[in-house]
Scaffold this active site. Structure first.
Site, PDB file in Angstrom:
ATOM      1  N   GLU A   1       9.583   0.878  11.309  1.00  0.00           N
ATOM      2  CA  GLU A   1       8.275   1.558  11.254  1.00  0.00           C
ATOM      3  C   GLU A   1       7.968   2.203  12.615  1.00  0.00           C
ATOM      4  O   GLU A   1       7.427   3.308  12.669  1.00  0.00           O
ATOM      5  CB  GLU A   1       7.186   0.563  10.861  1.00  0.00           C
ATOM      6  CG  GLU A   1       7.296   0.134   9.394  1.00  0.00           C
ATOM      7  CD  GLU A   1       6.411  -1.021   8.991  1.00  0.00           C
ATOM      8  OE1 GLU A   1       6.229  -1.225   7.785  1.00  0.00           O
ATOM      9  OE2 GLU A   1       5.905  -1.740   9.874  1.00  0.00           O
TER      10      GLU A   1
ATOM     11  N   LYS B   1       1.301  -4.597  12.754  1.00  0.00           N
ATOM     12  CA  LYS B   1       2.132  -4.332  11.596  1.00  0.00           C
ATOM     13  C   LYS B   1       3.322  -5.295  11.599  1.00  0.00           C
ATOM     14  O   LYS B   1       3.569  -5.952  12.587  1.00  0.00           O
ATOM     15  CB  LYS B   1       2.637  -2.880  11.631  1.00  0.00           C
ATOM     16  CG  LYS B   1       1.491  -1.876  11.458  1.00  0.00           C
ATOM     17  CD  LYS B   1       1.951  -0.424  11.380  1.00  0.00           C
ATOM     18  CE  LYS B   1       3.138  -0.201  10.540  1.00  0.00           C
ATOM     19  NZ  LYS B   1       3.025  -0.721   9.162  1.00  0.00           N
TER      20      LYS B   1
ATOM     21  N   ASP C   1       1.629   5.030   6.506  1.00  0.00           N
ATOM     22  CA  ASP C   1       1.993   3.616   6.439  1.00  0.00           C
ATOM     23  C   ASP C   1       0.733   2.754   6.345  1.00  0.00           C
ATOM     24  O   ASP C   1      -0.369   3.207   6.679  1.00  0.00           O
ATOM     25  CB  ASP C   1       2.811   3.238   7.691  1.00  0.00           C
ATOM     26  CG  ASP C   1       3.625   1.958   7.496  1.00  0.00           C
ATOM     27  OD1 ASP C   1       3.519   1.325   6.429  1.00  0.00           O
ATOM     28  OD2 ASP C   1       4.362   1.593   8.431  1.00  0.00           O
TER      29      ASP C   1
ATOM     30  N   THR D   1       0.849  -1.198   0.000  1.00  0.00           N
ATOM     31  CA  THR D   1       0.000   0.000   0.000  1.00  0.00           C
ATOM     32  C   THR D   1       0.881   1.244   0.000  1.00  0.00           C
ATOM     33  O   THR D   1       0.597   2.229  -0.680  1.00  0.00           O
ATOM     34  CB  THR D   1      -0.949  -0.011   1.219  1.00  0.00           C
ATOM     35  OG1 THR D   1      -1.491  -1.322   1.383  1.00  0.00           O
ATOM     36  CG2 THR D   1      -2.092   0.977   1.028  1.00  0.00           C
TER      37      THR D   1
HETATM   38  C1  5RP Z   1       5.344  -4.000   6.805  1.00  0.00           C
HETATM   39  C2  5RP Z   1       4.018  -3.545   7.285  1.00  0.00           C
HETATM   40  C3  5RP Z   1       2.993  -3.214   6.269  1.00  0.00           C
HETATM   41  O1  5RP Z   1       2.508  -1.925   6.501  1.00  0.00           O
HETATM   42  C4  5RP Z   1       1.869  -4.197   6.389  1.00  0.00           C
HETATM   43  O2  5RP Z   1       2.398  -5.501   6.281  1.00  0.00           O
HETATM   44  C5  5RP Z   1       0.810  -3.963   5.302  1.00  0.00           C
HETATM   45  O3  5RP Z   1       1.355  -4.315   4.064  1.00  0.00           O
HETATM   46  P1  5RP Z   1       0.543  -4.208   2.721  1.00  0.00           P
HETATM   47  O4  5RP Z   1       0.325  -2.755   2.465  1.00  0.00           O
HETATM   48  O5  5RP Z   1       1.449  -4.839   1.709  1.00  0.00           O
HETATM   49  O6  5RP Z   1      -0.750  -4.954   2.879  1.00  0.00           O
HETATM   50  O7  5RP Z   1       3.759  -3.438   8.456  1.00  0.00           O
HETATM   51  O8  5RP Z   1       6.173  -4.375   7.857  1.00  0.00           O
END
Ligand code: 5RP
Length: 219
Positions: free
Chosen positions: A103, A94, A81, A31
């Site tokens: 993060e 996360k 994020d 995302t």
């Molecule tokens: C990475 C994360 C991402 O924000 C979480 O996994 C969501 O990922 P995506 O946008 O691919 O669904 O915490 O460590």
């Protein structure tokens, strides 16, 4: 509409939260990749970005966006994020992409956390659909796993994954997290844990959900 299209809708709506002439905090994941691609459209209006993973750094640079080191900034206006799960209160799991520690560091620098998700990430109780990632110093892996079992979880070693910090990940399955803040602190107190993927202390101030009808903003 596909999940990817809904991610793009949320990512585009997040541009409205970027303050011109500032450095933007940028997370990691698919995302966020959509967000970075959108951010490129206003790259001349921002100073640059601090990124939570090497992959995000590379993507930002590929668009000609300057990347700053977290040690070079004292405060960020906004951190954007994704999440693996998010509650109506803005608590998150996360770390699906193993970037949870960076993060946490970059989001800690920010005044506002804007979380961009598609509807599949919304839950009432953390742990309902996604295992909890825990970043662990390699030599502590078995000890931490036993401690997580005592807390009621089923940890599984994420084979073949080494984080940007050189550590390993345990994914804790079957873990219903009823008190996110308390559990975040409890797990972080286990010797050998670098951090865990509960974001309750640093929860999301704004959630943007991409839906077929457009972006739904929850503040
Ligand atoms: C990475 C994360 C991402 O924000 C979480 O996994 C969501 O990922 P995506 O946008 O691919 O669904 O915490 O460590």
């Amino acid at each position: 509409m596909t999940q990817q299209e809904m991610k793009k809708i949320a990512a585009k709506a997040a541009l409205a939260f970027v303050t011109p002439d500032t450095i933007v905090g940028v997370g990691s994941g698919s995302t966020v990749n959509c967000f970075i691609d959108e951010l490129a459209s206003m790259k001349d209006k921002i100073k640059g970005a601090v990124a939570a993973s090497k992959a995000s750094e590379e993507r930002l640079r590929s668009h000609g966006i300057e990347v700053f080191n977290a040690n070079e900034v004292t405060e960020l206006d906004v951190y954007i994020d994704g999440a693996d799960e998010i509650t109506p209160q803005g608590a998150m799991i996360k770390g699906g992409g193993a970037a949870l520690t960076r993060e946490k560091i970059v989001s800690a620098l920010a005044k506002k956390f804007v979380c961009i998700v598609d509807g599949s990430k919304q839950v009432n109780v953390l742990g309902s659909t996604f295992p909890l990632p825990v970043e662990v110093i390699p030599m502590a892996r078995s000890y931490v796993a036993r401690e997580l079992v005592k807390l009621g979880g089923s940890p599984e070693y994420r084979e073949g994954v080494v984080t940007d910090n050189g550590n390993v990940i345990l994914d804790v399955h079957h873990f219903e997290i009823l008190e996110p803040l308390k559990m975040e602190h409890t797990i972080n107190n286990i010797a050998g844990v670098v951090t865990n993927g509960i974001f309750a202390q640093r929860f999301a101030n704004v959630t943007i959900v991409g839906t077929p009808k457009g972006a739904k903003i929850i503040e």
